[in-house]
Design an enzyme around this catalytic site. Structure first.
Site, short mmCIF file in Angstrom:
data_model
loop_
_atom_site.label_atom_id
_atom_site.label_comp_id
_atom_site.label_asym_id
_atom_site.label_seq_id
_atom_site.Cartn_x
_atom_site.Cartn_y
_atom_site.Cartn_z
N TYR A 51 37.55 -7.22 -22.09
CA TYR A 51 36.59 -6.14 -22.42
C TYR A 51 37.34 -4.99 -23.08
O TYR A 51 38.42 -4.62 -22.63
CB TYR A 51 35.88 -5.67 -21.16
CG TYR A 51 34.89 -6.69 -20.61
CD1 TYR A 51 33.65 -6.88 -21.23
CD2 TYR A 51 35.20 -7.48 -19.52
CE1 TYR A 51 32.75 -7.83 -20.75
CE2 TYR A 51 34.30 -8.44 -19.03
CZ TYR A 51 33.07 -8.59 -19.66
OH TYR A 51 32.19 -9.53 -19.19
N ARG A 137 18.52 -14.33 -18.01
CA ARG A 137 18.63 -13.20 -17.08
C ARG A 137 17.30 -12.89 -16.41
O ARG A 137 17.24 -12.52 -15.24
CB ARG A 137 19.19 -11.98 -17.81
CG ARG A 137 20.70 -12.14 -18.11
CD ARG A 137 21.21 -11.11 -19.09
NE ARG A 137 22.67 -11.14 -19.22
CZ ARG A 137 23.34 -10.42 -20.11
NH1 ARG A 137 22.70 -9.61 -20.95
NH2 ARG A 137 24.67 -10.50 -20.18
N ASN A 157 24.50 -10.48 -13.89
CA ASN A 157 23.52 -11.00 -14.84
C ASN A 157 23.89 -12.36 -15.42
O ASN A 157 23.47 -12.73 -16.51
CB ASN A 157 23.24 -9.97 -15.95
CG ASN A 157 24.52 -9.49 -16.62
OD1 ASN A 157 25.59 -10.06 -16.41
ND2 ASN A 157 24.41 -8.47 -17.44
N HIS A 160 27.72 -14.04 -19.96
CA HIS A 160 28.20 -13.18 -21.05
C HIS A 160 27.97 -13.90 -22.36
O HIS A 160 28.20 -15.10 -22.45
CB HIS A 160 29.70 -12.91 -20.90
CG HIS A 160 30.30 -12.29 -22.14
ND1 HIS A 160 30.30 -10.93 -22.37
CD2 HIS A 160 30.82 -12.86 -23.26
CE1 HIS A 160 30.83 -10.70 -23.57
NE2 HIS A 160 31.16 -11.86 -24.13
N GLU A 171 36.50 -12.96 -29.27
CA GLU A 171 36.34 -13.49 -27.91
C GLU A 171 36.65 -14.99 -27.83
O GLU A 171 37.20 -15.46 -26.83
CB GLU A 171 34.91 -13.23 -27.42
CG GLU A 171 34.65 -11.74 -27.21
CD GLU A 171 33.27 -11.44 -26.67
OE1 GLU A 171 33.03 -10.30 -26.27
OE2 GLU A 171 32.41 -12.36 -26.65
P1 IDP Z 1 25.90 -7.41 -22.29
O1 IDP Z 1 26.54 -8.34 -21.27
O2 IDP Z 1 24.40 -7.50 -22.24
O3 IDP Z 1 26.45 -7.60 -23.69
P2 IDP Z 1 27.53 -5.00 -22.12
O4 IDP Z 1 27.04 -3.66 -22.49
O5 IDP Z 1 28.47 -5.70 -23.06
O6 IDP Z 1 26.25 -5.93 -21.82
O7 IDP Z 1 28.21 -4.85 -20.69
C1 IDP Z 1 29.03 -5.85 -20.16
C2 IDP Z 1 28.61 -6.09 -18.71
O8 IDP Z 1 28.83 -4.91 -17.93
C3 IDP Z 1 27.14 -6.42 -18.49
O9 IDP Z 1 26.81 -7.78 -18.73
C4 IDP Z 1 26.95 -6.03 -17.04
O10 IDP Z 1 27.45 -7.02 -16.15
C5 IDP Z 1 27.82 -4.78 -16.95
N1 IDP Z 1 27.05 -3.57 -17.26
C6 IDP Z 1 26.83 -3.06 -18.48
N2 IDP Z 1 26.08 -1.96 -18.43
C7 IDP Z 1 25.83 -1.76 -17.12
C8 IDP Z 1 25.08 -0.76 -16.41
O11 IDP Z 1 24.47 0.15 -16.98
N3 IDP Z 1 25.04 -0.88 -15.06
C9 IDP Z 1 25.66 -1.88 -14.40
N4 IDP Z 1 26.35 -2.84 -15.04
C10 IDP Z 1 26.43 -2.79 -16.38
MG MG Z 2 28.42 -7.25 -24.41
#
Ligand code: IDP
Ligand code: MG
Length: 184
Positions: A51, A137, A157, A160, A171
């Site tokens: 990340y 999800r 969730n 990824h 990635e």
């Molecule tokens: P994505 O997985 O939908 O691309 P990203 O913004 O890349 O989302 O964030 C990576 C991961 O970090 C998310 O899948 C989730 O597990 C966690 N995450 C991101 N934003 C939040 C938040 O606002 N609250 C809690 N966990 C978050």
């Molecule tokens: Mg992401």
């Protein structure tokens, strides 16, 4: 070229819940081709490097959390002690490393027409409680950012997925050597 490759990780909660087969079959059913796959228990160093650590990523992650809190009616200061997007982004990254190293993950490269966009569509938005039915999800989780913060973790969730062609290229090469990816 519309034929693209994208990276998918089945996160520790998906593996723990016995959803590997079900989730893979959703991608196969849609017509995506698995061109690389392995199970890995990531180290904290790997998760940290996977990340991004840029100010921009922290700000974007923190802003996303602030928007989610606004929708859920949660005060970030009383819940997490700050409303600064960069600080919140750093908190998310720290907790994300704990999540991604809490058990083994399954990494795979999927190939197909507009694979990056198509896989994001099948996976759905970040917060499961607001992800539509029919998405991974939305169908397999009801977790939300406020519950996650209350329990001192990020949202679980399940999956990824790379969110741009550039991110996909970085990635894929992070998890796979070129000779581990097959053309068939
Ligand atoms: P994505 O997985 O939908 O691309 P990203 O913004 O890349 O989302 O964030 C990576 C991961 O970090 C998310 O899948 C989730 O597990 C966690 N995450 C991101 N934003 C939040 C938040 O606002 N609250 C809690 N966990 C978050
Ligand atoms: Mg992401």
């Amino acid at each position: 070229m519309p034929i693209e490759r994208t990276l998918v990780l089945l996160k520790p909660d998906a593996v723990r819940r016995g959803l590997i087969g079900e989730l893979i079959s959703r991608f196969e059913r849609a017509g995506l081709k698995i061109v690389a796959m392995k199970m890995v228990w990531a180290t904290p160093q790997q998760a940290e490097r996977f990340y991004p650590s840029s100010e921009e990523w922290f700000k974007s992650a923190g802003s996303k959390l602030l928007r989610a809190y606004q929708e859920l009616g949660v005060d970030p200061k009383s819940r997490l002690g700050t409303d600064d997007p960069v600080e919140l982004g750093k908190y998310i990254k720290k907790k994300l490393i704990e999540y991604m190293t809490s058990g083994p993950i399954v990494a795979m490269v999927l190939e197909g027409n507009r694979a990056v966009e198509v896989v994001r569509k099948l996976v759905g938005p970040t917060a499961p409680h607001s992800a539509p039915p029919g998405t991974i999800r939305g169908d397999y989780s009801i977790d939300s950012p406020d519950l996650a913060a209350e329990e001192g973790r990020v949202v679980f969730n399940l999956v990824h997925a790379s969110d741009s062609r550039e991110e996909a290229a970085r990635e894929i090469s992070f998890w796979f050597k070129p000779e581990e990816i097959y053309s068939y």
